[in-house]
Motif scaffolding. Structure first.
Motif, PDB file in Angstrom:
ATOM      1  N   UNK A 160      -8.503 -19.231   3.742  1.00 14.79           N
ATOM      2  CA  UNK A 160      -7.091 -19.043   4.067  1.00 14.79           C
ATOM      3  C   UNK A 160      -6.972 -18.111   5.266  1.00 14.79           C
ATOM      4  N   UNK A 161      -5.744 -17.624   5.529  1.00 19.72           N
ATOM      5  CA  UNK A 161      -5.494 -16.746   6.669  1.00 19.72           C
ATOM      6  C   UNK A 161      -4.616 -15.576   6.240  1.00 19.72           C
ATOM      7  N   UNK A 162      -4.612 -14.550   7.093  1.00 19.24           N
ATOM      8  CA  UNK A 162      -3.714 -13.421   6.850  1.00 19.24           C
ATOM      9  C   UNK A 162      -2.275 -13.871   7.029  1.00 19.24           C
ATOM     10  N   UNK A 163      -1.381 -13.266   6.242  1.00 20.65           N
ATOM     11  CA  UNK A 163       0.035 -13.626   6.327  1.00 20.65           C
ATOM     12  C   UNK A 163       0.850 -12.501   6.962  1.00 20.65           C
ATOM     13  N   UNK A 164       0.840 -11.304   6.340  1.00 19.64           N
ATOM     14  CA  UNK A 164       1.683 -10.205   6.811  1.00 19.64           C
ATOM     15  C   UNK A 164       0.939  -8.880   6.672  1.00 19.64           C
ATOM     16  N   UNK A 165       1.130  -8.018   7.652  1.00 17.98           N
ATOM     17  CA  UNK A 165       0.644  -6.642   7.535  1.00 17.98           C
ATOM     18  C   UNK A 165       1.670  -5.844   6.737  1.00 17.98           C
ATOM     19  N   UNK A 166       1.220  -5.224   5.645  1.00 18.68           N
ATOM     20  CA  UNK A 166       2.129  -4.460   4.786  1.00 18.68           C
ATOM     21  C   UNK A 166       2.142  -2.981   5.152  1.00 18.68           C
ATOM     22  N   UNK A 167       0.946  -2.417   5.366  1.00 14.96           N
ATOM     23  CA  UNK A 167       0.874  -0.963   5.543  1.00 14.96           C
ATOM     24  C   UNK A 167      -0.401  -0.578   6.283  1.00 14.96           C
ATOM     25  N   UNK A 168      -0.296   0.491   7.089  1.00 15.61           N
ATOM     26  CA  UNK A 168      -1.447   1.158   7.698  1.00 15.61           C
ATOM     27  C   UNK A 168      -1.446   2.604   7.223  1.00 15.61           C
ATOM     28  N   UNK A 169      -2.596   3.080   6.768  1.00 17.39           N
ATOM     29  CA  UNK A 169      -2.710   4.441   6.236  1.00 17.39           C
ATOM     30  C   UNK A 169      -3.797   5.180   7.011  1.00 17.39           C
ATOM     31  N   UNK A 170      -3.379   6.212   7.753  1.00 17.20           N
ATOM     32  CA  UNK A 170      -4.310   6.990   8.578  1.00 17.20           C
ATOM     33  C   UNK A 170      -4.246   8.460   8.181  1.00 17.20           C
ATOM     34  N   UNK A 171      -4.163   8.729   6.882  1.00 18.56           N
ATOM     35  CA  UNK A 171      -3.974  10.104   6.416  1.00 18.56           C
ATOM     36  C   UNK A 171      -5.273  10.854   6.203  1.00 18.56           C
ATOM     37  N   UNK A 172      -6.421  10.183   6.263  1.00 17.80           N
ATOM     38  CA  UNK A 172      -7.704  10.859   6.086  1.00 17.80           C
ATOM     39  C   UNK A 172      -8.098  11.534   7.384  1.00 17.80           C
ATOM     40  N   UNK A 173      -8.342  12.858   7.385  1.00 19.94           N
ATOM     41  CA  UNK A 173      -8.720  13.531   8.634  1.00 19.94           C
ATOM     42  C   UNK A 173     -10.059  13.024   9.139  1.00 19.94           C
ATOM     43  N   UNK A 209     -15.392  10.019  14.714  1.00 20.71           N
ATOM     44  CA  UNK A 209     -15.206   9.040  13.645  1.00 20.71           C
ATOM     45  C   UNK A 209     -13.722   8.838  13.371  1.00 20.71           C
ATOM     46  N   UNK A 210     -13.342   7.599  13.140  1.00 18.13           N
ATOM     47  CA  UNK A 210     -11.962   7.280  12.775  1.00 18.13           C
ATOM     48  C   UNK A 210     -11.977   6.288  11.617  1.00 18.13           C
ATOM     49  N   UNK A 211     -11.022   6.454  10.700  1.00 15.18           N
ATOM     50  CA  UNK A 211     -10.880   5.549   9.556  1.00 15.18           C
ATOM     51  C   UNK A 211      -9.421   5.145   9.421  1.00 15.18           C
ATOM     52  N   UNK A 212      -9.205   3.953   8.938  1.00 17.99           N
ATOM     53  CA  UNK A 212      -7.842   3.509   8.654  1.00 17.99           C
ATOM     54  C   UNK A 212      -7.885   2.503   7.510  1.00 17.99           C
ATOM     55  N   UNK A 213      -6.890   2.579   6.641  1.00 17.28           N
ATOM     56  CA  UNK A 213      -6.745   1.628   5.544  1.00 17.28           C
ATOM     57  C   UNK A 213      -5.593   0.690   5.876  1.00 17.28           C
ATOM     58  N   UNK A 214      -5.855  -0.609   5.808  1.00 13.26           N
ATOM     59  CA  UNK A 214      -4.844  -1.612   6.144  1.00 13.26           C
ATOM     60  C   UNK A 214      -4.620  -2.523   4.941  1.00 13.26           C
TER      61      UNK A 214
END
Length: 223
Positions: A160-173, A209-214
């Motif tokens: 299948x494919x991605x439909x919608x981006x719901x949230x991006x979380x960049x709160x981890x230092x 280093x950078x991290x992000x939760x999507x």
């Protein structure tokens, strides 16, 4: 038997990350100035003179100096036992300066010249990137790209494919401040010898280093 209900658009959560190695653009050193004497006022006066000498020397580097501040001052009586009583034998005064430089050639020269000041200890250097360095932005962008690619990989595995981006979380230092003093680089004492040539310090490369939760929704796959 009831059939479990599933959301119309399944959710997918992924974590993107990036690691970039680059040269530092800031160096931090800590200078500890010391004075000792039997009289507290004389001891503090000696410390004041050394502190002024050090500050004037550091500030003389102008644009190469990014930041300079005093972090601590102590004046401590040193006790000695005389019979059953304790008496003040000497007074020990110290002050700590933290200097940040953006010119590493100037750093090498400054450290060498600071050793001309009596009873001076130097710790460091600790290497970092400037908080506004474009490398931080580059790492965050790469982390986001990595998250999107991971999500697409999972979606592709499900047919299948991605439909919608719901949230991006960049709160981890992602950035850890440089550590405190751990080793003594130099200790200066009274000497009539000429100032040695500047040190040749090699900057330590930095890993940013950078991290992000999507979180995404998917088009419902056929399983």
């Amino acid at each position: 038997m009831n059939t479990p209900q599933t959301p119309h658009h399944p959710h997918l959560t992924v974590r993107g990350e990036a690691h970039i190695e680059t040269d530092p653009d800031l160096a931090h050193i800590q200078i500890t100035l010391t004075a000792r004497g039997t009289n507290p006022h004389t001891t503090l006066n000696d410390l004041t003179q050394r502190n002024t000498t050090a500050i004037n020397l550091i500030r003389s580097y102008g644009p190469a100096l990014h930041n300079l501040h005093t972090t601590n001052l102590t004046l401590t009586p040193q006790l000695t036992r005389h019979g059953r009583n304790e008496h003040i034998h000497t007074h020990h005064a110290t002050t700590h300066l933290t200097a940040t430089l953006n010119d590493f050639t100037a750093l090498n020269e400054l450290i060498t010249r600071l050793t001309d000041i009596d009873l001076t200890r130097i710790d460091g250097p600790w290497w970092t990137l400037h908080p506004t360095s474009p490398t931080h932005t580059q790492a965050r962008q790469q982390a986001l790209t990595n998250a999107i690619q991971r999500a697409r990989d999972y979606a592709h595995a499900l047919g299948t494919e991605l439909h919608t981006l719901i949230e991006l979380d960049d709160t981890t230092p992602d950035h850890t401040p440089y550590p405190g003093p751990t080793q003594r680089l130099a200790f200066a004492t009274e000497s009539t010898e000429a100032t040695p040539p500047p040190l040749d310090l090699q900057p330590q490369r930095q890993t940013i280093t950078a991290h992000i939760t999507a979180r995404f929704t998917l088009h419902p796959p056929t399983l």
